[in-house]
Design a protein around this motif. Structure first.
Motif, PDB file in Angstrom:
ATOM      1  N   PRO A  85      17.448   7.289 -13.173  1.00 40.15           N
ATOM      2  CA  PRO A  85      18.179   8.363 -12.474  1.00 40.15           C
ATOM      3  C   PRO A  85      17.912   9.751 -13.057  1.00 40.15           C
ATOM      4  CG  PRO A  85      19.672   6.981 -13.755  1.00 40.15           C
ATOM      5  CD  PRO A  85      18.337   6.326 -13.824  1.00 40.15           C
ATOM      6  N   GLU A  86      17.478   9.818 -14.321  1.00 41.00           N
ATOM      7  CA  GLU A  86      17.272  11.131 -14.946  1.00 41.00           C
ATOM      8  C   GLU A  86      15.938  11.764 -14.565  1.00 41.00           C
ATOM      9  OE1 GLU A  86      16.792   8.199 -16.208  1.00 41.00           O
ATOM     10  OE2 GLU A  86      16.126   8.202 -18.291  1.00 41.00           O
ATOM     11  N   GLU A  87      15.090  11.041 -13.821  1.00 37.96           N
ATOM     12  CA  GLU A  87      13.762  11.577 -13.497  1.00 37.96           C
ATOM     13  C   GLU A  87      13.468  11.316 -12.021  1.00 37.96           C
ATOM     14  OE1 GLU A  87      11.534  12.896 -16.120  1.00 37.96           O
ATOM     15  OE2 GLU A  87      10.646  13.695 -14.275  1.00 37.96           O
ATOM     16  N   LEU A  88      13.708  12.322 -11.167  1.00 38.72           N
ATOM     17  CA  LEU A  88      13.443  12.125  -9.736  1.00 38.72           C
ATOM     18  C   LEU A  88      11.963  11.804  -9.529  1.00 38.72           C
ATOM     19  CD1 LEU A  88      15.178  14.864  -7.554  1.00 38.72           C
ATOM     20  CD2 LEU A  88      15.590  12.405  -7.537  1.00 38.72           C
ATOM     21  N   PRO A  89      11.639  10.806  -8.716  1.00 38.46           N
ATOM     22  CA  PRO A  89      10.217  10.526  -8.480  1.00 38.46           C
ATOM     23  C   PRO A  89       9.623  11.551  -7.516  1.00 38.46           C
ATOM     24  CG  PRO A  89      11.533   9.060  -7.174  1.00 38.46           C
ATOM     25  CD  PRO A  89      12.498   9.890  -7.972  1.00 38.46           C
ATOM     26  N   MET A  90       8.310  11.590  -7.507  1.00 38.37           N
ATOM     27  CA  MET A  90       7.575  12.552  -6.700  1.00 38.37           C
ATOM     28  C   MET A  90       8.016  12.597  -5.230  1.00 38.37           C
ATOM     29  SD  MET A  90       3.538  12.328  -6.593  1.00 38.37           S
ATOM     30  CE  MET A  90       3.299  10.813  -5.751  1.00 38.37           C
ATOM     31  N   ILE A  91       8.344  11.445  -4.659  1.00 38.77           N
ATOM     32  CA  ILE A  91       8.686  11.394  -3.227  1.00 38.77           C
ATOM     33  C   ILE A  91       9.962  12.190  -2.937  1.00 38.77           C
ATOM     34  CG2 ILE A  91      10.114   9.291  -3.197  1.00 38.77           C
ATOM     35  CD1 ILE A  91       8.410   8.392  -0.733  1.00 38.77           C
ATOM     36  N   SER A  92      10.747  12.440  -3.983  1.00 33.84           N
ATOM     37  CA  SER A  92      12.004  13.169  -3.803  1.00 33.84           C
ATOM     38  C   SER A  92      11.945  14.559  -4.423  1.00 33.84           C
ATOM     39  CB  SER A  92      13.135  12.360  -4.446  1.00 33.84           C
ATOM     40  OG  SER A  92      14.263  12.340  -3.635  1.00 33.84           O
ATOM     41  N   MET A  93      10.739  15.077  -4.623  1.00 29.37           N
ATOM     42  CA  MET A  93      10.604  16.432  -5.187  1.00 29.37           C
ATOM     43  C   MET A  93      10.083  17.385  -4.120  1.00 29.37           C
ATOM     44  SD  MET A  93       8.969  15.566  -8.866  1.00 29.37           S
ATOM     45  CE  MET A  93       8.875  17.234  -9.459  1.00 29.37           C
ATOM     46  N   ASP A  94      10.495  18.633  -4.211  1.00 27.95           N
ATOM     47  CA  ASP A  94      10.043  19.659  -3.262  1.00 27.95           C
ATOM     48  C   ASP A  94       9.002  20.545  -3.928  1.00 27.95           C
ATOM     49  OD1 ASP A  94      11.745  18.786  -1.263  1.00 27.95           O
ATOM     50  OD2 ASP A  94      13.434  19.955  -2.039  1.00 27.95           O
ATOM     51  N   PRO A  95       8.281  21.354  -3.106  1.00 28.72           N
ATOM     52  CA  PRO A  95       7.371  22.318  -3.717  1.00 28.72           C
ATOM     53  C   PRO A  95       8.175  23.360  -4.502  1.00 28.72           C
ATOM     54  CG  PRO A  95       7.527  22.663  -1.305  1.00 28.72           C
ATOM     55  CD  PRO A  95       8.313  21.433  -1.646  1.00 28.72           C
ATOM     56  N   ALA A 158       1.348  -5.563  -9.009  1.00 28.83           N
ATOM     57  CA  ALA A 158       1.606  -6.017 -10.382  1.00 28.83           C
ATOM     58  C   ALA A 158       0.285  -6.058 -11.157  1.00 28.83           C
ATOM     59  CB  ALA A 158       2.259  -7.395 -10.374  1.00 28.83           C
ATOM     60  N   GLU A 159      -0.747  -6.538 -10.496  1.00 28.70           N
ATOM     61  CA  GLU A 159      -2.053  -6.630 -11.147  1.00 28.70           C
ATOM     62  C   GLU A 159      -2.588  -5.219 -11.453  1.00 28.70           C
ATOM     63  OE1 GLU A 159      -4.207  -9.866 -10.318  1.00 28.70           O
ATOM     64  OE2 GLU A 159      -6.134  -9.066 -10.949  1.00 28.70           O
ATOM     65  N   VAL A 160      -2.423  -4.321 -10.469  1.00 27.44           N
ATOM     66  CA  VAL A 160      -2.908  -2.949 -10.638  1.00 27.44           C
ATOM     67  C   VAL A 160      -2.194  -2.267 -11.815  1.00 27.44           C
ATOM     68  CG1 VAL A 160      -2.919  -0.674  -9.537  1.00 27.44           C
ATOM     69  CG2 VAL A 160      -3.515  -2.693  -8.207  1.00 27.44           C
ATOM     70  N   LEU A 161      -0.888  -2.525 -11.924  1.00 27.11           N
ATOM     71  CA  LEU A 161      -0.108  -1.890 -12.990  1.00 27.11           C
ATOM     72  C   LEU A 161      -0.331  -2.571 -14.341  1.00 27.11           C
ATOM     73  CD1 LEU A 161       3.269  -1.350 -11.112  1.00 27.11           C
ATOM     74  CD2 LEU A 161       1.783   0.454 -11.933  1.00 27.11           C
ATOM     75  N   MET A 243       7.035   7.078 -11.859  1.00 26.90           N
ATOM     76  CA  MET A 243       5.921   6.897 -10.911  1.00 26.90           C
ATOM     77  C   MET A 243       5.640   5.406 -10.702  1.00 26.90           C
ATOM     78  SD  MET A 243       3.635   8.624  -9.148  1.00 26.90           S
ATOM     79  CE  MET A 243       3.402  10.208  -9.918  1.00 26.90           C
ATOM     80  N   ALA A 244       5.646   4.639 -11.782  1.00 18.06           N
ATOM     81  CA  ALA A 244       5.370   3.199 -11.661  1.00 18.06           C
ATOM     82  C   ALA A 244       6.425   2.538 -10.760  1.00 18.06           C
ATOM     83  CB  ALA A 244       5.365   2.551 -13.042  1.00 18.06           C
ATOM     84  N   ILE A 245       7.671   2.926 -10.947  1.00 12.85           N
ATOM     85  CA  ILE A 245       8.754   2.342 -10.142  1.00 12.85           C
ATOM     86  C   ILE A 245       8.604   2.765  -8.673  1.00 12.85           C
ATOM     87  CG2 ILE A 245      11.265   2.369  -9.807  1.00 12.85           C
ATOM     88  CD1 ILE A 245      11.412   2.538 -12.962  1.00 12.85           C
ATOM     89  N   LEU A 246       8.233   4.028  -8.455  1.00 11.27           N
ATOM     90  CA  LEU A 246       8.027   4.508  -7.080  1.00 11.27           C
ATOM     91  C   LEU A 246       6.895   3.730  -6.388  1.00 11.27           C
ATOM     92  CD1 LEU A 246       8.288   6.507  -4.711  1.00 11.27           C
ATOM     93  CD2 LEU A 246       6.764   8.047  -5.942  1.00 11.27           C
ATOM     94  N   LEU A 247       5.824   3.471  -7.123  1.00 12.84           N
ATOM     95  CA  LEU A 247       4.691   2.771  -6.519  1.00 12.84           C
ATOM     96  C   LEU A 247       5.109   1.380  -6.048  1.00 12.84           C
ATOM     97  CD1 LEU A 247       1.839   3.761  -8.972  1.00 12.84           C
ATOM     98  CD2 LEU A 247       2.304   4.670  -6.702  1.00 12.84           C
ATOM     99  N   LEU A 248       5.943   0.754  -6.850  1.00 10.26           N
ATOM    100  CA  LEU A 248       6.438  -0.559  -6.462  1.00 10.26           C
ATOM    101  C   LEU A 248       7.301  -0.498  -5.233  1.00 10.26           C
ATOM    102  CD1 LEU A 248       7.800  -2.247  -9.631  1.00 10.26           C
ATOM    103  CD2 LEU A 248       6.215  -3.121  -7.968  1.00 10.26           C
TER     104      LEU A 248
END
Ligand code: HEM
Length: 413
Positions: A85-95, A158-161, A243-248
């Motif tokens: 929760p302390e680090e918004l992932p990229m998908i939830s960030m604005d320019p 999972a394999e990629v990560l 980022m890893a969590i977002l990718l999943l």
């Protein structure tokens, strides 16, 4: 259950779009036609949001991240179950903050790097089909949605990560539980406790994996993210974890649903199925048409940061706005005969299925490659692979689209 055809037959009133209505969730497309025709920007009382139905308006919303912010997307999706929760992932960030992180992530997702994963996607597809044949024999029935499509993308990512093989089963359970947080309002206390536990375990797991990789870099994605550098800057530990969590979360259910819906459309269009079976080079155009016609992500979410106007409708600051990607993909001003499923169609504008603008899906290349490998292997290993029932049990969601279960009859080649 009631179907949209019954409803149309019983009334001459126009269809009223309410995304939470079970009839709409089952078959939303006639409602999208009506929205584009009569009210392309519509206030939806059941969701306290404006929906956006035409291609050009959806495009405008997605390309203007300053007025139509993504900041609330992630917190609303996962609520208190966000593992980071302390680090918004990229998908939830604005320019402009989003731009730097996206440049770093792009380094790990360049097509040449993803292309190197192709052999692994074939191998994973073969292994899953080996398991199915070991369990069910060389002919019979199995559930394509549960026994293949639900397992395949999570195994690939999972394999990629670089997740160790012995942890894969656990990993799949956590992913499913965290994804289910989107429906948390309907859950009992014990289900919520299960999601909280999965969220904590996944975080602890990635923290450990990060520290291991940071000390001993490899050729996995986490190591690539740790090393990626743009303008002398690297990602922080929390940014890599987020980022890893977002990718999943972004990459698993979406590709699962694409593979499920593809088999549904092949059941509905047997002449297309015959052609694709005879010529595997048609798998790529088949997937493009499924992505257009019945996409895994129907709707995404934004919030206005200022009073604005769209398609002549005033939208106050702080409003929730829902661009309907699946409706934009059938906009009759952009696509010829859009309600027809046609794998030979010529497409002149980008599909909306992976979004548009700054947040355009990072995994679009990976998911297309993954889905293509899986179908090539499935059509080679199974001489027959046919959806049994005409009535499809779709996921109970207005924004994610895919079959909940999909019993198929099969015969090994
Ligand atoms: C058929 C499969 C997929 C579909 C339909 C899909 C759809 C989407 C859509 C619509 C967006 C835009 C969201 C927005 O604008 O708010 C998006 C973003 C994203 N997707 Fe996908 N996705 C798929 C597969 C994947 C895969 C396999 C991955 C990675 C492993 C992935 C990772 C992401 C990420 C990281 C973002 C955020 C990009 C950013 O914020 O800059 N997706 N996806």
């Amino acid at each position: 259950m009631e179907l949209v055809g019954d409803r149309l037959a019983g009334s001459d009133r126009p269809l009223e779009y309410d995304p939470l209505d079970p009839v709409v969730k089952h078959e939303p497309y006639p409602y999208y036609v009506e929205l584009r025709r009569s009210e392309p920007i519509k206030w939806l009382p059941s969701l306290n949001a404006f929906c956006v139905a035409t291609y050009d308006d959806v495009d405008t919303v997605l390309k203007d991240g300053r007025t139509f912010s993504s900041a609330q997307f992630w917190p609303e999706l996962l609520g208190e179950f966000d593992p980071m929760p302390e680090e918004l992932p990229m998908i939830s960030m604005d320019p402009p903050g989003h731009v730097q992180l996206r440049k770093l992530a792009n380094k790990a997702f360049v097509p040449s790097r993803i292309a190197q994963l192709k052999d692994r996607t074939y191998k994973i597809s073969h292994e899953l089909i080996d398991d199915i044949i070991a369990k069910h024999g060389t002919e019979g029935e199995f559930d394509w949605a549960w026994e293949f499509t639900a397992l395949y993308p999570v195994t690939v990512i999972a394999e990629v990560l670089g997740v160790p093989t012995q942890r894969r089963a656990e990993f799949k359970v956590w992913v499913d539980k965290i994804l289910s947080a989107a429906n948390r309002a309907a859950y009992e206390a014990d289900q919520l406790a299960g999601i909280a536990e999965a969220s904590e375990k996944m975080r602890a797991f990635f923290e450990e994996l990060f520290d291991e990789r940071a000390a001993n870099l490899g050729d996995d994605l986490i190591s690539t993210l740790i090393q990626a550098e743009v303008d002398g800057k690297k990602m922080t530990r929390n940014q890599v974890l987020s980022m890893a969590i977002l990718l999943l979360i972004g990459g698993v259910e979406t590709t699962t649903n694409l593979l499920g819906t593809t088999l549904v459309e092949l059941k509905r269009h047997p002449e297309v199925y015959r052609r694709v079976r005879a010529d595997h080079s048609l798998i790529a155009p088949l997937l493009e048409e499924v992505l257009r016609y019945n996409p895994p992500v129907q709707i995404i979410f934004r919030h206005t940061t200022a009073d604005t106007e769209l398609g002549g409708v005033k939208i106050p600051a702080g409003s929730a706005v829902m661009p309907i990607l699946a409706s934009a993909n059938r906009d009759e001003t952009k696509f010829n005969d859009p309600e027809t499923f046609d794998i030979d169609r010529k497409i002149d504008v980008p599909l909306m299925s992976f979004g548009q603008g700054p947040h355009f899906c990072l995994g679009s290349y990976l998911s297309r490659m993954e889905a293509k490998s899986a179908l090539e292997v499935a059509f080679t290993r199974f001489a027959e692979l046919d959806v049994i029932d005409d009535h499809i049990h779709w996921l109970d969601s207005y924004f994610a689209r895919g079959p909940h279960t999909l019993p198929v009859r099969f015969k090994a080649a």
